[in-house]
Motif scaffolding. Structure first.
Motif, PDB file in Angstrom:
ATOM      1  N   PRO A  43       0.824  -1.207   0.000  1.00 48.45           N
ATOM      2  CA  PRO A  43       0.000   0.000   0.000  1.00 48.45           C
ATOM      3  C   PRO A  43       0.862   1.262   0.000  1.00 48.45           C
ATOM      4  CG  PRO A  43       0.084  -0.968   2.200  1.00 48.45           C
ATOM      5  CD  PRO A  43       0.745  -1.943   1.269  1.00 48.45           C
ATOM      6  N   VAL A  44       0.324   2.317  -0.566  1.00 50.26           N
ATOM      7  CA  VAL A  44       1.013   3.601  -0.566  1.00 50.26           C
ATOM      8  C   VAL A  44       0.969   4.186   0.840  1.00 50.26           C
ATOM      9  CG1 VAL A  44       0.994   5.940  -1.482  1.00 50.26           C
ATOM     10  CG2 VAL A  44       0.423   4.011  -2.969  1.00 50.26           C
ATOM     11  N   GLU A  45       2.125   4.627   1.313  1.00 46.62           N
ATOM     12  CA  GLU A  45       2.171   5.220   2.645  1.00 46.62           C
ATOM     13  C   GLU A  45       1.473   6.577   2.628  1.00 46.62           C
ATOM     14  OE1 GLU A  45       6.095   5.448   4.154  1.00 46.62           O
ATOM     15  OE2 GLU A  45       6.511   3.309   3.940  1.00 46.62           O
ATOM     16  N   PRO A  46       0.705   6.885   3.658  1.00 53.16           N
ATOM     17  CA  PRO A  46       0.042   8.189   3.719  1.00 53.16           C
ATOM     18  C   PRO A  46       1.077   9.296   3.898  1.00 53.16           C
ATOM     19  CG  PRO A  46      -0.223   7.019   5.790  1.00 53.16           C
ATOM     20  CD  PRO A  46       0.381   6.036   4.828  1.00 53.16           C
ATOM     21  N   PRO A  47       0.768  10.504   3.476  1.00 50.72           N
ATOM     22  CA  PRO A  47       1.720  11.613   3.622  1.00 50.72           C
ATOM     23  C   PRO A  47       2.095  11.841   5.081  1.00 50.72           C
ATOM     24  CG  PRO A  47      -0.100  12.220   2.174  1.00 50.72           C
ATOM     25  CD  PRO A  47      -0.481  10.914   2.806  1.00 50.72           C
ATOM     26  N   SER A  48       3.368  12.099   5.316  1.00 53.95           N
ATOM     27  CA  SER A  48       3.829  12.422   6.669  1.00 53.95           C
ATOM     28  C   SER A  48       3.961  13.919   6.870  1.00 53.95           C
ATOM     29  CB  SER A  48       5.178  11.749   6.946  1.00 53.95           C
ATOM     30  OG  SER A  48       6.167  12.206   6.036  1.00 53.95           O
ATOM     31  N   LYS A  49       3.905  14.664   5.745  1.00 56.30           N
ATOM     32  CA  LYS A  49       4.001  16.121   5.810  1.00 56.30           C
ATOM     33  C   LYS A  49       2.849  16.719   5.011  1.00 56.30           C
ATOM     34  CE  LYS A  49       9.082  15.977   5.931  1.00 56.30           C
ATOM     35  NZ  LYS A  49       9.185  14.513   5.721  1.00 56.30           N
ATOM     36  N   SER A  50       2.540  17.945   5.323  1.00 55.23           N
ATOM     37  CA  SER A  50       1.458  18.629   4.615  1.00 55.23           C
ATOM     38  C   SER A  50       1.940  19.111   3.247  1.00 55.23           C
ATOM     39  CB  SER A  50       0.965  19.826   5.428  1.00 55.23           C
ATOM     40  OG  SER A  50       1.957  20.846   5.458  1.00 55.23           O
ATOM     41  N   TYR A  51       0.999  19.441   2.396  1.00 50.39           N
ATOM     42  CA  TYR A  51       1.313  20.002   1.082  1.00 50.39           C
ATOM     43  C   TYR A  51       2.210  21.227   1.231  1.00 50.39           C
ATOM     44  CZ  TYR A  51       0.421  22.366  -3.407  1.00 50.39           C
ATOM     45  OH  TYR A  51       0.546  23.010  -4.616  1.00 50.39           O
ATOM     46  N   GLU A  52       1.878  22.093   2.157  1.00 51.35           N
ATOM     47  CA  GLU A  52       2.633  23.338   2.346  1.00 51.35           C
ATOM     48  C   GLU A  52       4.060  23.060   2.810  1.00 51.35           C
ATOM     49  OE1 GLU A  52      -1.541  24.058   2.167  1.00 51.35           O
ATOM     50  OE2 GLU A  52      -0.402  22.755   3.522  1.00 51.35           O
ATOM     51  N   GLN A  53       4.247  22.056   3.665  1.00 50.21           N
ATOM     52  CA  GLN A  53       5.583  21.725   4.155  1.00 50.21           C
ATOM     53  C   GLN A  53       6.465  21.179   3.033  1.00 50.21           C
ATOM     54  OE1 GLN A  53       4.231  19.074   7.324  1.00 50.21           O
ATOM     55  NE2 GLN A  53       5.111  20.441   8.868  1.00 50.21           N
ATOM     56  N   VAL A  54       5.909  20.288   2.220  1.00 51.96           N
ATOM     57  CA  VAL A  54       6.690  19.704   1.129  1.00 51.96           C
ATOM     58  C   VAL A  54       7.009  20.771   0.079  1.00 51.96           C
ATOM     59  CG1 VAL A  54       6.749  17.938  -0.660  1.00 51.96           C
ATOM     60  CG2 VAL A  54       5.680  17.442   1.537  1.00 51.96           C
ATOM     61  N   LEU A  55       6.068  21.637  -0.214  1.00 53.80           N
ATOM     62  CA  LEU A  55       6.298  22.703  -1.186  1.00 53.80           C
ATOM     63  C   LEU A  55       7.389  23.655  -0.704  1.00 53.80           C
ATOM     64  CD1 LEU A  55       5.557  24.124  -3.810  1.00 53.80           C
ATOM     65  CD2 LEU A  55       3.747  25.343  -2.562  1.00 53.80           C
ATOM     66  N   ALA A  56       7.405  23.970   0.588  1.00 51.84           N
ATOM     67  CA  ALA A  56       8.437  24.848   1.140  1.00 51.84           C
ATOM     68  C   ALA A  56       9.817  24.219   1.004  1.00 51.84           C
ATOM     69  CB  ALA A  56       8.128  25.151   2.602  1.00 51.84           C
ATOM     70  N   SER A  57       9.903  22.913   1.251  1.00 54.95           N
ATOM     71  CA  SER A  57      11.178  22.210   1.087  1.00 54.95           C
ATOM     72  C   SER A  57      11.616  22.215  -0.369  1.00 54.95           C
ATOM     73  CB  SER A  57      11.054  20.773   1.590  1.00 54.95           C
ATOM     74  OG  SER A  57      10.805  20.731   2.976  1.00 54.95           O
ATOM     75  N   TYR A  58      10.663  22.015  -1.261  1.00 52.32           N
ATOM     76  CA  TYR A  58      10.971  22.010  -2.687  1.00 52.32           C
ATOM     77  C   TYR A  58      11.575  23.349  -3.112  1.00 52.32           C
ATOM     78  CZ  TYR A  58      10.296  21.614  -7.726  1.00 52.32           C
ATOM     79  OH  TYR A  58      10.493  21.584  -9.084  1.00 52.32           O
ATOM     80  N   LYS A  59      10.986  24.425  -2.675  1.00 48.80           N
ATOM     81  CA  LYS A  59      11.496  25.751  -3.036  1.00 48.80           C
ATOM     82  C   LYS A  59      12.893  25.975  -2.476  1.00 48.80           C
ATOM     83  CE  LYS A  59       6.942  27.933  -3.501  1.00 48.80           C
ATOM     84  NZ  LYS A  59       6.016  28.975  -2.953  1.00 48.80           N
ATOM     85  N   LYS A  60      13.155  25.466  -1.257  1.00 45.05           N
ATOM     86  CA  LYS A  60      14.485  25.591  -0.660  1.00 45.05           C
ATOM     87  C   LYS A  60      15.515  24.826  -1.474  1.00 45.05           C
ATOM     88  CE  LYS A  60      15.567  22.952   2.725  1.00 45.05           C
ATOM     89  NZ  LYS A  60      15.620  22.271   4.041  1.00 45.05           N
ATOM     90  N   TYR A  61      15.196  23.581  -1.833  1.00 41.73           N
ATOM     91  CA  TYR A  61      16.129  22.769  -2.611  1.00 41.73           C
ATOM     92  C   TYR A  61      16.328  23.341  -4.013  1.00 41.73           C
ATOM     93  CZ  TYR A  61      15.771  19.166   1.016  1.00 41.73           C
ATOM     94  OH  TYR A  61      15.818  18.485   2.192  1.00 41.73           O
ATOM     95  N   ARG A  62      15.314  23.971  -4.545  1.00 40.52           N
ATOM     96  CA  ARG A  62      15.434  24.567  -5.878  1.00 40.52           C
ATOM     97  C   ARG A  62      16.487  25.666  -5.887  1.00 40.52           C
ATOM     98  NH1 ARG A  62       9.949  26.038  -8.725  1.00 40.52           N
ATOM     99  NH2 ARG A  62       9.747  27.327  -6.862  1.00 40.52           N
TER     100      ARG A  62
END
Length: 325
Positions: A43-62
């Motif tokens: 089964p697919v694991e449920p998200p451990s972080k919110s959409y906003e948290q993952v998006l913030a990390s993405y922008k940092k790594y970018r």
């Protein structure tokens, strides 16, 4: 080769692994694994972080990745050769299929970060190709992503960030053809060979020397033949990972990853001169090779049809897809 996933026993003799070739049931030709029914589906694991948290990390790594020296060299190749000599000259190139990106919300930081870096590159390429502008995908362009690990946050972010529609296995394989840009960094060899057998026009994925120059006992001759034919037909540009840089944002995400491409028409300047003028060489791991012009040879028909693995026995819920990065 770097892997994105931890070792997980699926209970049916298969596992995803963090490094090394993936184990397969003894005596099974890897080109036929998608036709083998699976008794259990992870089964697919449920998200451990919110959409906003993952998006913030993405922008940092970018910001981190786009400030690296290697990024500048890759974008110079894209702007100087890939776009004018390939994308703009080849009108049939209208589709991108992304395989095995991995979850942007993974449990391990290295896995999480690599998936982000790879999506950052993919987002930049799609925009550079002119396929997406102001968060809108150009009419006539299809952007497809597939990975059994995607959760609801991944699906939403892929759509919002880069316009990708997530499909279930094996739908993406069936969409690959000679109008496709295949984006498949660190995808496991079985699925890489299935994708390459569909003859995508442009590919960013594992360096085929990794397979052709090494003895990996569980890779079938049919799979190696697919890799050999693809390499013979394409030119290549290696992602210029700088192993001496600090920090090294791209080393795990892009080591031994290569653009395989074809120049549709004769170029005004010799390819070797263009690559030399890019000044793309950096200090690399000794196993890596500099961007190389591969001799183009007449294609011979394969003795075995690798696309037979995608017949009706293969369903989204029962695929043994073990993408690794």
């Amino acid at each position: 080769m770097p892997r994105k996933k931890k070792a997980v026993d699926t209970g049916d003799g298969w596992s995803t692994v963090n490094s090394g070739p993936s184990p397969r049931p003894k005596g099974v030709d890897p080109l036929h694994t998608l036709n083998t029914p699976t008794s259990t589906a992870r089964p697919v694991e449920p998200p451990s972080k919110s959409y906003e948290q993952v998006l913030a990390s993405y922008k940092k790594y970018r910001e981190v990745l786009r400030s690296s020296e290697a990024w500048e060299k890759v974008m110079t190749f894209v702007d100087t050769i890939l776009i004018p000599q390939v994308v703009k000259k080849e009108e049939r190139l209208k589709k991108c299929v992304c395989l095995g990106l991995g979850s942007l919300d993974a449990s391990f930081e290295n896995t999480y970060r690599s998936s982000h870096y790879q999506l950052i590159l993919l987002e930049a390429l799609i925009e550079a190709f002119g396929w997406r502008s102001s968060s809108v995908t150009v009419e006539g362009i299809s952007l497809i992503a597939q990975d059994p690990e995607f959760n609801e946050v991944d699906r939403q972010l892929l759509h919002d960030i880069a316009g990708f529609e997530v499909v279930q296995t094996p739908a993406a394989f069936e969409l690959i053809d000679n109008s496709t840009f295949l984006f498949a960094p660190h995808v496991e060899d079985t699925y890489y060979s299935i994708a390459l057998a569909k003859q995508p026009f442009l590919t960013f994925g594992n360096c085929l020397d990794h397979y052709l120059d090494m003895t990996i006992k569980d890779i079938s001759p049919a799979t190696l033949e697919i890799f050999r034919k693809h390499q013979q037909k394409h030119l290549r540009f290696d992602y210029p990972v700088d192993w001496n840089s600090t920090p090294q944002p791209e080393c795990k995400a892009f080591c031994v990853e290569v653009f395989y491409y074809v120049i549709p028409d004769a170029m005004e300047s010799p390819l070797d001169n263009l690559l030399e003028n890019l000044d793309i060489n950096v200090d690399k791991n000794p196993q890596e090779k500099s961007p190389t012009k591969v001799e183009l040879q007449k294609e011979e028909p394969l003795t075995e049809d690798p696309t037979n693995v995608l017949e009706s026995d293969c369903t989204g819920g029962s695929s043994k897809e073990t993408f690794q990065n």
